[in-house]
Motif scaffolding. Structure first.
Motif, short mmCIF file in Angstrom:
data_model
loop_
_atom_site.label_atom_id
_atom_site.label_comp_id
_atom_site.label_asym_id
_atom_site.label_seq_id
_atom_site.Cartn_x
_atom_site.Cartn_y
_atom_site.Cartn_z
N GLU A 295 4.08 -15.69 12.79
CA GLU A 295 2.97 -16.28 12.06
C GLU A 295 2.69 -15.43 10.83
O GLU A 295 2.17 -14.32 10.93
CB GLU A 295 1.71 -16.37 12.94
CG GLU A 295 1.81 -17.41 14.02
CD GLU A 295 0.46 -17.70 14.65
OE1 GLU A 295 -0.51 -16.94 14.42
OE2 GLU A 295 0.37 -18.68 15.40
N SER B 56 -6.61 -15.61 14.55
CA SER B 56 -5.39 -14.83 14.75
C SER B 56 -5.70 -13.58 15.56
O SER B 56 -6.87 -13.25 15.79
CB SER B 56 -4.80 -14.42 13.40
OG SER B 56 -5.58 -13.39 12.82
N ASN B 57 -4.67 -12.90 15.98
CA ASN B 57 -4.84 -11.56 16.54
C ASN B 57 -5.08 -10.62 15.35
O ASN B 57 -5.37 -11.07 14.26
CB ASN B 57 -3.56 -11.14 17.28
CG ASN B 57 -3.23 -12.05 18.43
OD1 ASN B 57 -4.07 -12.31 19.28
ND2 ASN B 57 -2.01 -12.57 18.45
N TYR C 69 -7.19 -18.16 8.39
CA TYR C 69 -6.23 -18.59 9.39
C TYR C 69 -6.29 -20.11 9.53
O TYR C 69 -7.36 -20.68 9.71
CB TYR C 69 -6.53 -17.92 10.74
CG TYR C 69 -5.54 -18.25 11.82
CD1 TYR C 69 -4.24 -17.75 11.77
CD2 TYR C 69 -5.88 -19.08 12.88
CE1 TYR C 69 -3.31 -18.06 12.75
CE2 TYR C 69 -4.96 -19.39 13.87
CZ TYR C 69 -3.68 -18.88 13.79
OH TYR C 69 -2.76 -19.19 14.77
N TYR D 133 0.51 -11.23 8.01
CA TYR D 133 1.15 -11.64 9.27
C TYR D 133 0.34 -11.16 10.45
O TYR D 133 -0.40 -10.17 10.38
CB TYR D 133 2.59 -11.13 9.35
CG TYR D 133 2.75 -9.63 9.24
CD1 TYR D 133 2.81 -8.84 10.38
CD2 TYR D 133 2.86 -9.02 8.00
CE1 TYR D 133 2.97 -7.47 10.28
CE2 TYR D 133 3.03 -7.64 7.90
CZ TYR D 133 3.08 -6.88 9.04
OH TYR D 133 3.23 -5.52 8.94
N ASP D 134 0.47 -11.90 11.55
CA ASP D 134 -0.17 -11.56 12.81
C ASP D 134 0.60 -10.40 13.42
O ASP D 134 1.82 -10.46 13.55
CB ASP D 134 -0.15 -12.78 13.73
CG ASP D 134 -0.98 -12.59 14.98
OD1 ASP D 134 -0.73 -11.59 15.72
OD2 ASP D 134 -1.85 -13.43 15.24
N TYR D 135 -0.10 -9.35 13.77
CA TYR D 135 0.55 -8.13 14.27
C TYR D 135 1.34 -8.39 15.56
O TYR D 135 2.40 -7.82 15.76
CB TYR D 135 -0.51 -7.05 14.50
CG TYR D 135 0.06 -5.71 14.89
CD1 TYR D 135 0.60 -4.87 13.93
CD2 TYR D 135 0.04 -5.28 16.22
CE1 TYR D 135 1.12 -3.64 14.28
CE2 TYR D 135 0.55 -4.06 16.58
CZ TYR D 135 1.10 -3.24 15.60
OH TYR D 135 1.61 -2.02 15.95
N TYR D 136 0.82 -9.25 16.43
CA TYR D 136 1.46 -9.49 17.73
C TYR D 136 2.36 -10.73 17.72
O TYR D 136 3.25 -10.84 18.54
CB TYR D 136 0.41 -9.63 18.83
CG TYR D 136 -0.41 -8.36 18.98
CD1 TYR D 136 0.13 -7.24 19.58
CD2 TYR D 136 -1.71 -8.30 18.49
CE1 TYR D 136 -0.60 -6.07 19.69
CE2 TYR D 136 -2.45 -7.13 18.61
CZ TYR D 136 -1.89 -6.02 19.21
OH TYR D 136 -2.61 -4.87 19.32
N GLU D 137 2.11 -11.65 16.81
CA GLU D 137 2.93 -12.86 16.66
C GLU D 137 3.53 -12.83 15.26
O GLU D 137 3.09 -13.55 14.37
CB GLU D 137 2.07 -14.12 16.85
CG GLU D 137 1.36 -14.22 18.16
CD GLU D 137 2.29 -14.60 19.30
OE1 GLU D 137 3.35 -15.20 19.04
OE2 GLU D 137 1.95 -14.29 20.45
N THR D 138 4.54 -12.00 15.06
CA THR D 138 5.05 -11.78 13.70
C THR D 138 5.67 -13.03 13.08
O THR D 138 5.89 -13.07 11.87
CB THR D 138 6.09 -10.64 13.70
OG1 THR D 138 7.11 -10.94 14.65
CG2 THR D 138 5.43 -9.31 14.03
N ALA E 193 -4.31 -8.80 12.17
CA ALA E 193 -3.40 -9.21 11.11
C ALA E 193 -3.26 -8.08 10.09
O ALA E 193 -4.16 -7.26 9.95
CB ALA E 193 -3.90 -10.48 10.43
N LYS F 239 -9.21 -9.53 12.96
CA LYS F 239 -8.75 -10.89 13.22
C LYS F 239 -9.03 -11.71 11.97
O LYS F 239 -9.83 -11.33 11.12
CB LYS F 239 -9.43 -11.51 14.43
CG LYS F 239 -10.91 -11.75 14.26
CD LYS F 239 -11.52 -12.37 15.49
CE LYS F 239 -13.03 -12.55 15.30
NZ LYS F 239 -13.64 -13.16 16.46
#
Length: 152
Positions: A135, A54-55, A47, A128-133, A57, A99
């Motif tokens: 990213e 990250s959250n 990351y 990709y970040d699961y909660y901040e797609t 991913a 993470k």
């Protein structure tokens, strides 16, 4: 008469725009006799975004045409501390990571040829970040023998 058309195409964003560093390699990297039918996909991810980590991913590895993942080699990834689970289909492998930090995570699994295909094109890997797609990072890879004229 009602007519509707749609045109879609993909343009890869510039690498410096990605909040993840993603590197994909095949092992062996060059065409060897065994690589026509089986090879490993190695993924390194870290990351590089604005947060410390990250959250959760997801690494989504699309298969090269004609190749399928060997499920036991993918399931072995779940023994890693950072991998929470994996999902395998005929043309995708999804790897769920708890993470991702600035420390590089390395994962690899084996794919084998299911159907001989000519003129192999590169396949896409996306993290990709699961909660901040928004990213995400994208990379592509080729089968070791994709440019070999002897490839069936």
């Amino acid at each position: 008469v009602y007519l509707q058309t749609s045109l879609k195409y993909n343009i890869l964003p510039k690498k410096e725009d990605f909040p993840f560093a993603l590197e994909v390699q095949t092992l062996p990297p060059t065409c060897e006799p065994k690589a026509h039918t089986s090879f490993q996909i190695s993924v390194n991810v870290s990351y590089t975004g604005s947060r410390p980590a990250s959250n959760m991913a997801i690494v989504d590895v699309k298969m090269v045409s004609g190749f399928i993942p060997l499920k036991p080699t993918v399931k072995m990834l779940e023994r890693s501390d950072n991998v929470s689970r994996t999902e395998v289909s005929s043309n995708h492998v999804l790897i769920y990571l708890d993470k991702v930090t600035d420390q590089s995570l390395s994962m690899s699994f084996t794919v084998t040829q299911d159907i001989p295909v000519r003129d192999l094109k590169p396949a896409i890997v996306k993290v990709y970040d699961y909660y901040e797609t928004a990213e995400f990072a994208i990379a592509e890879y080729n089968a070791p023998c994709s440019k070999d004229p002897g490839n069936v």
